[in-house]
Design a protein around this motif. Sequence first.
Motif, PDB file in Angstrom:
ATOM      1  N   SER A  87       0.825  -1.210   0.000  1.00 49.72           N
ATOM      2  CA  SER A  87       0.000   0.000   0.000  1.00 49.72           C
ATOM      3  C   SER A  87       0.858   1.258   0.000  1.00 49.72           C
ATOM      4  CB  SER A  87      -0.929  -0.001   1.219  1.00 49.72           C
ATOM      5  OG  SER A  87      -1.788  -1.124   1.198  1.00 49.72           O
ATOM      6  N   VAL A  88       1.918   1.254   0.787  1.00 48.75           N
ATOM      7  CA  VAL A  88       2.818   2.412   0.831  1.00 48.75           C
ATOM      8  C   VAL A  88       3.497   2.615  -0.518  1.00 48.75           C
ATOM      9  CG1 VAL A  88       4.939   3.326   1.860  1.00 48.75           C
ATOM     10  CG2 VAL A  88       3.207   2.247   3.309  1.00 48.75           C
ATOM     11  N   LEU A  89       3.972   1.513  -1.116  1.00 51.60           N
ATOM     12  CA  LEU A  89       4.619   1.606  -2.431  1.00 51.60           C
ATOM     13  C   LEU A  89       3.655   2.125  -3.489  1.00 51.60           C
ATOM     14  CD1 LEU A  89       7.073   1.058  -4.232  1.00 51.60           C
ATOM     15  CD2 LEU A  89       6.232  -1.279  -4.537  1.00 51.60           C
ATOM     16  N   THR A  90       2.413   1.631  -3.470  1.00 52.90           N
ATOM     17  CA  THR A  90       1.407   2.085  -4.426  1.00 52.90           C
ATOM     18  C   THR A  90       1.102   3.574  -4.239  1.00 52.90           C
ATOM     19  OG1 THR A  90       0.398  -0.118  -4.414  1.00 52.90           O
ATOM     20  CG2 THR A  90      -0.918   1.678  -5.292  1.00 52.90           C
ATOM     21  N   ALA A  91       1.037   4.005  -2.970  1.00 53.06           N
ATOM     22  CA  ALA A  91       0.769   5.416  -2.694  1.00 53.06           C
ATOM     23  C   ALA A  91       1.905   6.302  -3.207  1.00 53.06           C
ATOM     24  CB  ALA A  91       0.567   5.632  -1.196  1.00 53.06           C
ATOM     25  N   LEU A  92       3.135   5.858  -3.028  1.00 50.59           N
ATOM     26  CA  LEU A  92       4.283   6.637  -3.506  1.00 50.59           C
ATOM     27  C   LEU A  92       4.285   6.746  -5.028  1.00 50.59           C
ATOM     28  CD1 LEU A  92       7.142   5.339  -1.154  1.00 50.59           C
ATOM     29  CD2 LEU A  92       6.009   7.567  -1.088  1.00 50.59           C
ATOM     30  N   VAL A  93       4.006   5.635  -5.673  1.00 53.29           N
ATOM     31  CA  VAL A  93       3.945   5.656  -7.138  1.00 53.29           C
ATOM     32  C   VAL A  93       2.821   6.575  -7.605  1.00 53.29           C
ATOM     33  CG1 VAL A  93       3.502   4.254  -9.199  1.00 53.29           C
ATOM     34  CG2 VAL A  93       4.980   3.364  -7.386  1.00 53.29           C
ATOM     35  N   GLY A  94       1.674   6.517  -6.916  1.00 58.26           N
ATOM     36  CA  GLY A  94       0.560   7.392  -7.273  1.00 58.26           C
ATOM     37  C   GLY A  94       0.909   8.859  -7.110  1.00 58.26           C
ATOM     38  N   VAL A  95       1.649   9.193  -6.050  1.00 52.88           N
ATOM     39  CA  VAL A  95       2.063  10.583  -5.827  1.00 52.88           C
ATOM     40  C   VAL A  95       3.000  11.042  -6.940  1.00 52.88           C
ATOM     41  CG1 VAL A  95       3.421  12.088  -4.326  1.00 52.88           C
ATOM     42  CG2 VAL A  95       1.722  10.549  -3.341  1.00 52.88           C
ATOM     43  N   LEU A  96       3.926  10.174  -7.341  1.00 51.82           N
ATOM     44  CA  LEU A  96       4.853  10.530  -8.419  1.00 51.82           C
ATOM     45  C   LEU A  96       4.113  10.814  -9.725  1.00 51.82           C
ATOM     46  CD1 LEU A  96       7.791   8.002  -7.782  1.00 51.82           C
ATOM     47  CD2 LEU A  96       7.758  10.462  -7.335  1.00 51.82           C
ATOM     48  N   PHE A  97       3.089  10.025 -10.013  1.00 47.54           N
ATOM     49  CA  PHE A  97       2.312  10.246 -11.224  1.00 47.54           C
ATOM     50  C   PHE A  97       1.388  11.454 -11.088  1.00 47.54           C
ATOM     51  CE2 PHE A  97       3.531   5.902 -12.276  1.00 47.54           C
ATOM     52  CZ  PHE A  97       3.692   5.976 -13.656  1.00 47.54           C
ATOM     53  N   LEU A 111       0.376  16.212 -12.874  1.00 47.09           N
ATOM     54  CA  LEU A 111      -1.014  16.608 -13.058  1.00 47.09           C
ATOM     55  C   LEU A 111      -1.363  17.786 -12.163  1.00 47.09           C
ATOM     56  CD1 LEU A 111      -3.743  16.059 -14.393  1.00 47.09           C
ATOM     57  CD2 LEU A 111      -4.230  14.426 -12.551  1.00 47.09           C
ATOM     58  N   VAL A 112      -0.860  17.765 -10.923  1.00 43.97           N
ATOM     59  CA  VAL A 112      -1.114  18.877 -10.002  1.00 43.97           C
ATOM     60  C   VAL A 112      -0.503  20.161 -10.565  1.00 43.97           C
ATOM     61  CG1 VAL A 112      -0.628  19.770  -7.700  1.00 43.97           C
ATOM     62  CG2 VAL A 112      -1.316  17.387  -7.979  1.00 43.97           C
ATOM     63  N   TRP A 113       0.727  20.049 -11.073  1.00 47.24           N
ATOM     64  CA  TRP A 113       1.368  21.229 -11.673  1.00 47.24           C
ATOM     65  C   TRP A 113       0.576  21.709 -12.887  1.00 47.24           C
ATOM     66  CZ3 TRP A 113       3.256  22.408 -16.468  1.00 47.24           C
ATOM     67  CH2 TRP A 113       4.025  23.577 -16.571  1.00 47.24           C
ATOM     68  N   PHE A 114       0.095  20.772 -13.697  1.00 51.57           N
ATOM     69  CA  PHE A 114      -0.656  21.116 -14.901  1.00 51.57           C
ATOM     70  C   PHE A 114      -1.923  21.896 -14.560  1.00 51.57           C
ATOM     71  CE2 PHE A 114      -4.042  19.896 -17.915  1.00 51.57           C
ATOM     72  CZ  PHE A 114      -3.502  20.405 -19.086  1.00 51.57           C
TER      73      PHE A 114
END
Length: 276
Positions: free
Chosen positions: A15-25, A29-32
Amino acid sequence: MTRYLNLYFTRIGFSVLTALVGVLFALPLVWFIFAPFNPRAEMGLAIPDPFSLSNFETVFGNRFALRGLWNSLVQSVGGVILVGAGATLASYALSRSPIPGKNVITYILLLFSSVVSGSAAMVPIFLIVNGIGLIDTQIAVILVFAGGLLPTAMFILRDFIDSIPKSYEESAMVAGASPVQAFFDVALPVIRPGIVVVVVWAFVNIWGSFLIPFILLRSSEKMPAAVAIYSFYSEAGTPIVTLLAAYSLLYSLPVIILYLFVSWKFGFRFFGGIKA
């Protein structure tokens, strides 16, 4: 007990790894989303302070860029109409008619479509368009887009139509309907979700295309947004990030709106009414 602990910590780690990957992706999008409203287009995860529309004011003052959005819409809608209508009729005919070798025909068309829409075919396409006097016209761009996308659209729709029992149309014709009435009144409403998928796919492909209009068009007022976006680069080729971010957001809105509308209206549902 140890087994359950290992399973528990494994799930936490995943779950932690998935959350980190999601944040990186999610960071781009947040900047956009927020950069167009930031006078300096800085990277940030919060609402820009100060919140400004100055980037959009400059973009709306660029008539060439705004004209590019309209040209992209004209090319996309024109291409979608041709691809949607042509693919529907052609794929239905291939699916229902007893043509010998129709599977081979479909795969050959699909093979050649990857060449027609690619850069390798741009020289002969340019010569053909120039020979018939359509250089620097929107109709030339629309026709080339339609020719490149039509085989793949036919391939997608034909698989969908093959899943619909022929008894639907046969029952209608037994009741007195003509083949044309059976198609429009019985088959077409059932295959509508497949047509919608093809329409969205064709729109996205045409909307984001750069090479074909760049080669076939000469007038700046006919260039689409994919070409007009380069007006937000300096003479040295450096992007003006603030204006590029604002224009990119405007450029993305039609595709996002189309997807949300189709998802709300149809939900991409391919079930209901189809029985073997």
